[in-house]
Motif scaffolding. Sequence first.
Motif, PDB file in Angstrom:
ATOM      1  N   ARG A   5       0.829  -1.200   0.000  1.00 48.09           N
ATOM      2  CA  ARG A   5       0.000   0.000   0.000  1.00 48.09           C
ATOM      3  C   ARG A   5       0.870   1.259   0.000  1.00 48.09           C
ATOM      4  NH1 ARG A   5      -2.527  -0.907   4.356  1.00 48.09           N
ATOM      5  NH2 ARG A   5      -4.236  -2.094   3.432  1.00 48.09           N
ATOM      6  N   ALA A   6       1.951   1.249   0.783  1.00 45.03           N
ATOM      7  CA  ALA A   6       2.848   2.408   0.808  1.00 45.03           C
ATOM      8  C   ALA A   6       3.512   2.608  -0.545  1.00 45.03           C
ATOM      9  CB  ALA A   6       3.907   2.219   1.899  1.00 45.03           C
ATOM     10  N   ARG A   7       3.911   1.510  -1.193  1.00 43.89           N
ATOM     11  CA  ARG A   7       4.533   1.647  -2.508  1.00 43.89           C
ATOM     12  C   ARG A   7       3.534   2.168  -3.534  1.00 43.89           C
ATOM     13  NH1 ARG A   7       7.498  -3.630  -4.410  1.00 43.89           N
ATOM     14  NH2 ARG A   7       8.496  -3.157  -2.407  1.00 43.89           N
ATOM     15  N   PHE A   8       2.278   1.742  -3.422  1.00 49.98           N
ATOM     16  CA  PHE A   8       1.254   2.237  -4.330  1.00 49.98           C
ATOM     17  C   PHE A   8       1.048   3.740  -4.139  1.00 49.98           C
ATOM     18  CE2 PHE A   8      -3.302   3.180  -5.004  1.00 49.98           C
ATOM     19  CZ  PHE A   8      -3.386   2.919  -6.377  1.00 49.98           C
ATOM     20  N   HIS A   9       1.013   4.183  -2.881  1.00 46.07           N
ATOM     21  CA  HIS A   9       0.861   5.614  -2.612  1.00 46.07           C
ATOM     22  C   HIS A   9       2.062   6.410  -3.134  1.00 46.07           C
ATOM     23  CE1 HIS A   9      -2.079   4.675   0.926  1.00 46.07           C
ATOM     24  NE2 HIS A   9      -2.637   4.547  -0.251  1.00 46.07           N
ATOM     25  N   ASP A  10       3.268   5.852  -2.953  1.00 42.10           N
ATOM     26  CA  ASP A  10       4.459   6.529  -3.467  1.00 42.10           C
ATOM     27  C   ASP A  10       4.441   6.603  -4.991  1.00 42.10           C
ATOM     28  OD1 ASP A  10       5.432   6.979  -0.955  1.00 42.10           O
ATOM     29  OD2 ASP A  10       6.758   5.230  -0.925  1.00 42.10           O
ATOM     30  N   SER A  11       3.936   5.568  -5.632  1.00 40.01           N
ATOM     31  CA  SER A  11       3.851   5.594  -7.105  1.00 40.01           C
ATOM     32  C   SER A  11       2.890   6.684  -7.577  1.00 40.01           C
ATOM     33  CB  SER A  11       3.402   4.219  -7.613  1.00 40.01           C
ATOM     34  OG  SER A  11       4.324   3.218  -7.257  1.00 40.01           O
ATOM     35  N   LEU A  12       1.741   6.792  -6.925  1.00 38.56           N
ATOM     36  CA  LEU A  12       0.804   7.861  -7.281  1.00 38.56           C
ATOM     37  C   LEU A  12       1.418   9.228  -7.030  1.00 38.56           C
ATOM     38  CD1 LEU A  12      -2.623   6.514  -5.906  1.00 38.56           C
ATOM     39  CD2 LEU A  12      -1.781   6.501  -8.271  1.00 38.56           C
ATOM     40  N   PHE A  13       2.144   9.335  -5.924  1.00 40.83           N
ATOM     41  CA  PHE A  13       2.799  10.605  -5.597  1.00 40.83           C
ATOM     42  C   PHE A  13       3.850  10.958  -6.645  1.00 40.83           C
ATOM     43  CE2 PHE A  13       5.998  12.880  -2.745  1.00 40.83           C
ATOM     44  CZ  PHE A  13       5.340  14.094  -2.843  1.00 40.83           C
ATOM     45  N   ALA A  14       4.602   9.939  -7.104  1.00 39.95           N
ATOM     46  CA  ALA A  14       5.614  10.184  -8.130  1.00 39.95           C
ATOM     47  C   ALA A  14       4.971  10.612  -9.435  1.00 39.95           C
ATOM     48  CB  ALA A  14       6.455   8.918  -8.328  1.00 39.95           C
ATOM     49  N   VAL A  15       3.866  10.006  -9.828  1.00 46.09           N
ATOM     50  CA  VAL A  15       3.181  10.383 -11.075  1.00 46.09           C
ATOM     51  C   VAL A  15       2.670  11.816 -10.985  1.00 46.09           C
ATOM     52  CG1 VAL A  15       1.158   9.911 -12.496  1.00 46.09           C
ATOM     53  CG2 VAL A  15       2.575   8.014 -11.665  1.00 46.09           C
ATOM     54  N   ALA A  16       2.047  12.153  -9.844  1.00 47.35           N
ATOM     55  CA  ALA A  16       1.533  13.513  -9.686  1.00 47.35           C
ATOM     56  C   ALA A  16       2.667  14.535  -9.695  1.00 47.35           C
ATOM     57  CB  ALA A  16       0.739  13.608  -8.383  1.00 47.35           C
ATOM     58  N   MET A  17       3.761  14.221  -9.013  1.00 48.81           N
ATOM     59  CA  MET A  17       4.893  15.141  -8.992  1.00 48.81           C
ATOM     60  C   MET A  17       5.515  15.286 -10.376  1.00 48.81           C
ATOM     61  SD  MET A  17       8.215  15.084  -6.509  1.00 48.81           S
ATOM     62  CE  MET A  17       7.206  15.666  -5.146  1.00 48.81           C
ATOM     63  N   ALA A  18       5.590  14.191 -11.140  1.00 46.96           N
ATOM     64  CA  ALA A  18       6.150  14.263 -12.494  1.00 46.96           C
ATOM     65  C   ALA A  18       5.284  15.136 -13.387  1.00 46.96           C
ATOM     66  CB  ALA A  18       6.279  12.854 -13.070  1.00 46.96           C
ATOM     67  N   ALA A  19       3.965  14.984 -13.262  1.00 49.39           N
ATOM     68  CA  ALA A  19       3.063  15.782 -14.099  1.00 49.39           C
ATOM     69  C   ALA A  19       3.203  17.266 -13.793  1.00 49.39           C
ATOM     70  CB  ALA A  19       1.623  15.318 -13.900  1.00 49.39           C
ATOM     71  N   VAL A  20       3.231  17.597 -12.507  1.00 44.22           N
ATOM     72  CA  VAL A  20       3.334  19.007 -12.129  1.00 44.22           C
ATOM     73  C   VAL A  20       4.703  19.571 -12.520  1.00 44.22           C
ATOM     74  CG1 VAL A  20       3.362  20.587 -10.161  1.00 44.22           C
ATOM     75  CG2 VAL A  20       1.663  18.759 -10.255  1.00 44.22           C
ATOM     76  N   SER A  21       5.760  18.787 -12.300  1.00 41.24           N
ATOM     77  CA  SER A  21       7.111  19.266 -12.602  1.00 41.24           C
ATOM     78  C   SER A  21       7.304  19.491 -14.101  1.00 41.24           C
ATOM     79  CB  SER A  21       8.156  18.278 -12.087  1.00 41.24           C
ATOM     80  OG  SER A  21       8.065  18.140 -10.683  1.00 41.24           O
ATOM     81  N   VAL A  22       6.810  18.568 -14.915  1.00 40.12           N
ATOM     82  CA  VAL A  22       6.930  18.731 -16.376  1.00 40.12           C
ATOM     83  C   VAL A  22       6.129  19.934 -16.845  1.00 40.12           C
ATOM     84  CG1 VAL A  22       6.369  17.664 -18.599  1.00 40.12           C
ATOM     85  CG2 VAL A  22       7.462  16.315 -16.799  1.00 40.12           C
ATOM     86  N   TRP A  23       4.949  20.103 -16.256  1.00 34.33           N
ATOM     87  CA  TRP A  23       4.133  21.264 -16.660  1.00 34.33           C
ATOM     88  C   TRP A  23       4.847  22.562 -16.288  1.00 34.33           C
ATOM     89  CZ3 TRP A  23       1.726  25.036 -13.591  1.00 34.33           C
ATOM     90  CH2 TRP A  23       0.871  25.886 -14.278  1.00 34.33           C
ATOM     91  N   LEU A  24       5.418  22.608 -15.075  1.00 34.03           N
ATOM     92  CA  LEU A  24       6.156  23.807 -14.688  1.00 34.03           C
ATOM     93  C   LEU A  24       7.385  24.014 -15.576  1.00 34.03           C
ATOM     94  CD1 LEU A  24       6.040  23.532 -10.780  1.00 34.03           C
ATOM     95  CD2 LEU A  24       4.777  25.135 -12.236  1.00 34.03           C
ATOM     96  N   PHE A  25       8.040  22.926 -15.951  1.00 33.01           N
ATOM     97  CA  PHE A  25       9.237  23.038 -16.790  1.00 33.01           C
ATOM     98  C   PHE A  25       8.887  23.580 -18.176  1.00 33.01           C
ATOM     99  CE2 PHE A  25      12.025  21.033 -19.979  1.00 33.01           C
ATOM    100  CZ  PHE A  25      13.237  21.577 -19.602  1.00 33.01           C
ATOM    101  N   LEU A  26       7.808  23.083 -18.760  1.00 31.14           N
ATOM    102  CA  LEU A  26       7.445  23.512 -20.110  1.00 31.14           C
ATOM    103  C   LEU A  26       6.834  24.904 -20.140  1.00 31.14           C
ATOM    104  CD1 LEU A  26       5.905  20.172 -21.489  1.00 31.14           C
ATOM    105  CD2 LEU A  26       8.198  21.113 -21.903  1.00 31.14           C
ATOM    106  N   SER A  27       6.213  25.317 -19.061  1.00 30.60           N
ATOM    107  CA  SER A  27       5.547  26.620 -19.048  1.00 30.60           C
ATOM    108  C   SER A  27       6.373  27.693 -18.352  1.00 30.60           C
ATOM    109  CB  SER A  27       4.180  26.498 -18.360  1.00 30.60           C
ATOM    110  OG  SER A  27       4.343  26.105 -17.003  1.00 30.60           O
ATOM    111  N   ALA A  28       7.625  27.363 -17.990  1.00 30.65           N
ATOM    112  CA  ALA A  28       8.451  28.341 -17.279  1.00 30.65           C
ATOM    113  C   ALA A  28       8.750  29.522 -18.181  1.00 30.65           C
ATOM    114  CB  ALA A  28       9.742  27.683 -16.797  1.00 30.65           C
TER     115      ALA A  28
END
Length: 392
Positions: A5-28
């Motif tokens: 369960r912890a690994r599943f939560h970390d995976s979701l957290f990593a996906v959300a962080m990747a999406a936000v980080s890429v969006w910030l990188f492309l729109s900087a």
Amino acid sequence: MRIDRARFHDSLFAVAMAAVSVWLFLSADSALLEPGGGQAVGETRDADPFGAVLVLLACAPVAVRRRWPLATLCAGLLPETLLTGLGYGSGAAAAPVLVLLYSVASFRGLAVALCALLLSLLAYAFAGALSPVTGGNWSEHLVAFIVLLAVWGAGRSLRLRRAYLEELKDRAARLERAYAADTRAARAEERSRIARELHDVVAHHVSVMTVQAAAARRVLAADPDMAREALSAIEHTGRMAMSEMRNIVGVLRTDARAELGPQPGMDDLPALVEQMREAGLATRLSVEGDARPIPAGVDLAAYRLIQEGLTNSLRHAGAGAKAVVTVRHGPRELDVGVEDDGRGPASLSGPPGHGLVGIRERVALYGGILSIGPRPGGGFEVRARFPLKDSP
């Protein structure tokens, strides 16, 4: 199940962080990095697919940050260093690196956590040295150092708190086990004490009643008056036994009120000796020394020992035997004993009876010395010496 369960939560957290980080990188807004922005001087690289891949690579280790914290931090520092060194800027990849640093500080020991902090500082310094973007002042580096140190400290604080809570749980479990063990020991001791009291009461009175009943049966036809006296003694002994048993049971039952009365003691020895004489055992009481105040526990233990000794003499000594009860009051001890000149028990090779076991337990409870066995000149002897530590 908890790890999955912890690994599943970390995976979701990593996906959300990747999406936000890429969006910030492309729109900087790259204008912030130009000379007019006041933060940097030099060529900056526009966002492109390669930079986005580096951002994704920096966020991917977050999915397994609990399993390999230090390895994931190293894996995240590499793309973050490349982003800064190639001129993309490190803002988009800074968040996952901070999360990974926090994870190392939170899930690993102090030595590994310090290594992680040192690696993060070195990577920041190395990336800044390689970056084509220049012009940052010392305040920016100080803020970066403070942020890294704060994130590391938060992770260490969480680890210490977690360890403290685990210690509290472990201590509570140990206390609960110790309480359960003490409760079991107390119950066992209470059962043993009740068994001793019941045996002493029942065995003594029943033995006396048996001997008196046998005597009444033998003289029933030849001497009815003596048989009548024996039957009256049996009735009196039975009433005494019932009264003492009622007191013991009344103490055990919470819904019944026990008849309050003192426990028997050394002052009741004359009545006990007289009872044994009426049962057919010639008994003599010998008291030596000046009587002193005796602790209640020792008083009861000594009385029960004499009672058990006389009961055994009545049962095993045989017809015509004589018993002597000896009580010696010393300045620091109480010496009591019962000896007879009969044939004694038929055999001492078998397991001891409940009465002898109870005597040993009573004497040992008060630090006394017990001696049980046949006499050199014939007969049997039971003797104990109790120390009187509280005597004046």
